[in-house]
Enzyme design. Structure first.
Site, PDB file in Angstrom:
ATOM      1  N   TYR A  88      54.336  65.371  35.334  1.00 35.54           N
ATOM      2  CA  TYR A  88      53.159  64.591  34.920  1.00 35.54           C
ATOM      3  C   TYR A  88      53.536  63.115  34.789  1.00 35.54           C
ATOM      4  CZ  TYR A  88      48.685  63.751  32.534  1.00 35.54           C
ATOM      5  OH  TYR A  88      47.419  63.311  32.185  1.00 35.54           O
TER       6      TYR A  88
ATOM      7  N   LYS B  69      52.008  60.329  37.328  1.00 35.44           N
ATOM      8  CA  LYS B  69      51.052  59.373  36.756  1.00 35.44           C
ATOM      9  C   LYS B  69      51.579  57.940  36.927  1.00 35.44           C
ATOM     10  CE  LYS B  69      47.656  62.076  35.512  1.00 35.44           C
ATOM     11  NZ  LYS B  69      46.290  61.916  36.019  1.00 35.44           N
TER      12      LYS B  69
HETATM   13  N1  LIG Z   1      43.166  65.272  28.247  1.00 38.61           N
HETATM   14  C1  LIG Z   1      44.069  64.303  28.067  1.00 38.61           C
HETATM   15  O1  LIG Z   1      44.688  64.213  26.996  1.00 38.61           O
HETATM   16  C2  LIG Z   1      44.334  63.304  29.160  1.00 38.61           C
HETATM   17  C3  LIG Z   1      45.036  62.137  28.817  1.00 38.61           C
HETATM   18  C4  LIG Z   1      45.305  61.203  29.824  1.00 38.61           C
HETATM   19  C5  LIG Z   1      44.844  61.411  31.107  1.00 38.61           C
HETATM   20  N2  LIG Z   1      44.168  62.563  31.416  1.00 38.61           N
HETATM   21  C6  LIG Z   1      43.721  62.737  32.795  1.00 38.61           C
HETATM   22  O2  LIG Z   1      42.311  62.887  32.816  1.00 38.61           O
HETATM   23  C7  LIG Z   1      41.929  63.545  34.037  1.00 38.61           C
HETATM   24  C8  LIG Z   1      40.907  64.621  33.696  1.00 38.61           C
HETATM   25  O3  LIG Z   1      41.542  65.624  32.936  1.00 38.61           O
HETATM   26  P1  LIG Z   1      40.869  66.280  31.650  1.00 38.61           P
HETATM   27  O4  LIG Z   1      41.673  65.877  30.479  1.00 38.61           O
HETATM   28  O5  LIG Z   1      39.413  66.026  31.644  1.00 38.61           O
HETATM   29  O6  LIG Z   1      41.250  67.809  31.915  1.00 38.61           O
HETATM   30  P2  LIG Z   1      40.378  69.057  32.343  1.00 38.61           P
HETATM   31  O7  LIG Z   1      41.378  70.108  32.647  1.00 38.61           O
HETATM   32  O8  LIG Z   1      39.327  69.312  31.327  1.00 38.61           O
HETATM   33  O9  LIG Z   1      39.660  68.576  33.695  1.00 38.61           O
HETATM   34  C9  LIG Z   1      40.335  68.449  34.902  1.00 38.61           C
HETATM   35  C10 LIG Z   1      39.449  69.029  35.985  1.00 38.61           C
HETATM   36  O10 LIG Z   1      40.052  68.750  37.261  1.00 38.61           O
HETATM   37  C11 LIG Z   1      39.803  69.872  38.080  1.00 38.61           C
HETATM   38  N3  LIG Z   1      40.730  69.878  39.202  1.00 38.61           N
HETATM   39  C12 LIG Z   1      42.064  70.134  39.195  1.00 38.61           C
HETATM   40  N4  LIG Z   1      42.549  70.066  40.434  1.00 38.61           N
HETATM   41  C13 LIG Z   1      41.513  69.743  41.248  1.00 38.61           C
HETATM   42  C14 LIG Z   1      41.394  69.523  42.642  1.00 38.61           C
HETATM   43  N5  LIG Z   1      42.443  69.644  43.467  1.00 38.61           N
HETATM   44  N6  LIG Z   1      40.182  69.202  43.151  1.00 38.61           N
HETATM   45  C15 LIG Z   1      39.090  69.117  42.335  1.00 38.61           C
HETATM   46  N7  LIG Z   1      39.152  69.334  41.002  1.00 38.61           N
HETATM   47  C16 LIG Z   1      40.350  69.635  40.474  1.00 38.61           C
HETATM   48  C17 LIG Z   1      39.954  71.064  37.141  1.00 38.61           C
HETATM   49  O11 LIG Z   1      39.340  72.246  37.666  1.00 38.61           O
HETATM   50  C18 LIG Z   1      39.305  70.555  35.872  1.00 38.61           C
HETATM   51  O12 LIG Z   1      37.931  70.905  35.792  1.00 38.61           O
HETATM   52  C19 LIG Z   1      43.229  64.074  34.649  1.00 38.61           C
HETATM   53  O13 LIG Z   1      43.616  63.226  35.701  1.00 38.61           O
HETATM   54  C20 LIG Z   1      44.223  63.981  33.506  1.00 38.61           C
HETATM   55  O14 LIG Z   1      45.544  63.865  33.941  1.00 38.61           O
HETATM   56  C21 LIG Z   1      43.897  63.500  30.454  1.00 38.61           C
END
Ligand SMILES: NC(=O)c1ccc[n+]([C@@H]2O[C@H](COP(=O)([O-])OP(=O)(O)OC[C@H]3O[C@@H](n4cnc5c(N)ncnc54)[C@H](O)[C@@H]3O)[C@@H](O)[C@H]2O)c1
Length: 265
Positions: free
Chosen positions: A155, A159
């Site tokens: 990750y 990132k």
């Molecule tokens: N939740 C956190 O704490 C956090 C913090 C920093 C960054 N992020 C980033 O935010 C973004 C969204 O994540 P989230 O936290 O909402 O998590 P989440 O798991 O709720 O949502 C991520 C979504 O991406 C979808 N996904 C995964 N691979 C895919 C693909 N190949 N094609 C289409 N869809 C796909 C999943 O099915 C899921 O619905 C991610 O890039 C994550 O790295 C999250």
């Protein structure tokens, strides 16, 4: 673009979490939004829940937003629905744990979804955007792209790659009308950070925010065009501290790592 009203928007990973919150907010602000996710049932349900606003509506286009074929199919369907895409949110992401011992599949998935999805989308979107002199890409990166996440090398590494690609696009094309922005939150309560991992909970739980909080910050950032979108403003201070004294920063992060290990012992 200062406002999404009337804009044609794509949000990947919109079946849950941050992507779903962004899509709902964009529709409420009058955008025409294509929601994508590999989870077809989830993204269809989110699209239905978006409702409509004057001009704003949501359409689900399920599928993979990372592979070359998947990104091409998504952009082609989105163009058929929206005309040219004004704003593309490369938001889908995966979080895999471990260090070098994590398997090849976890490293490959992380690389594909967290980095190459953005590269492949930009490859297809840039020619049209450069020809018309405007285009807008928002990449959901993470504070892990500016700092690091203990316990998860795939990750942290990917990132950093996503942030480097967003940087590169911005510095290369901003004088041609391209806006690139990178969302870099710490913990956000979503499917990826749902309280089930005690280490992550200890690390990020106290400062965790909700997906709608991220959407608030993104709307303000779209209005002013800033590159770094920091839903946790303190990340700017930590990033500056890391740059000013990398050894001090690494020693502090190692103390956090040791605390996490003691808790698990
Ligand atoms: N939740 C956190 O704490 C956090 C913090 C920093 C960054 N992020 C980033 O935010 C973004 C969204 O994540 P989230 O936290 O909402 O998590 P989440 O798991 O709720 O949502 C991520 C979504 O991406 C979808 N996904 C995964 N691979 C895919 C693909 N190949 N094609 C289409 N869809 C796909 C999943 O099915 C899921 O619905 C991610 O890039 C994550 O790295 C999250």
């Amino acid at each position: 673009m200062k406002s999404v009203a009337g804009a044609g928007v794509v949000v990947t990973g919109a079946g849950s979490g941050i992507g779903a919150a962004l899509a709902r907010r964009f529709v409420a602000e009058g955008a025409r939004v294509v929601l994508n996710d590999v989870n077809a049932a989830a993204v269809t349900a989110v699209a239905e829940s978006c409702g409509s606003a004057p001009e704003g509506y949501a359409v689900a286009v399920p599928g993979d937003a990372a592979s070359e074929e998947g990104v091409a199919a998504l952009i082609s369907s989105a163009r058929a629905e929206l005309g040219e895409i004004d704003l593309y949110c490369a938001n889908a992401g995966v979080a895999r744990r471990g260090g070098p011992e994590a398997g090849e599949a976890d490293w490959a998935d992380s690389w594909n979804v967290n980095v190459m999805a953005h590269v492949r989308a930009a490859r297809l979107l840039l020619p049209g955007w450069l020809e018309r002199g405007s285009g807008h890409l928002i990449c959901t990166v993470s504070a892990a792209g500016l700092l690091a996440t203990p316990g998860s090398a795939p990750y942290s590494v990917t990132k950093h790659g996503a942030l480097a690609f967003a940087d590169w696009l911005s510095l290369t094309h901003r004088h041609r009308g391209l806006t690139v922005q990178a969302i870099c939150p710490m913990g956000v309560r979503t499917g990826m950070f749902d309280g089930s991992d005690p280490q992550l909970e200890k690390l990020l739980g106290a400062d965790a925010i909700m997906p709608d909080d991220v959407a608030d910050t993104v709307m303000a950032a779209i209005a002013d065009g800033r590159f770094l979108i920091l839903p946790h403003p303190d990340v700017a201070r930590m990033y500056a501290g890391r740059a000013a004294d990398p050894d001090r920063w690494l020693a502090g992060m190692n103390r956090i790592q040791q605390c996490l290990e003691e808790d698990l012992a």
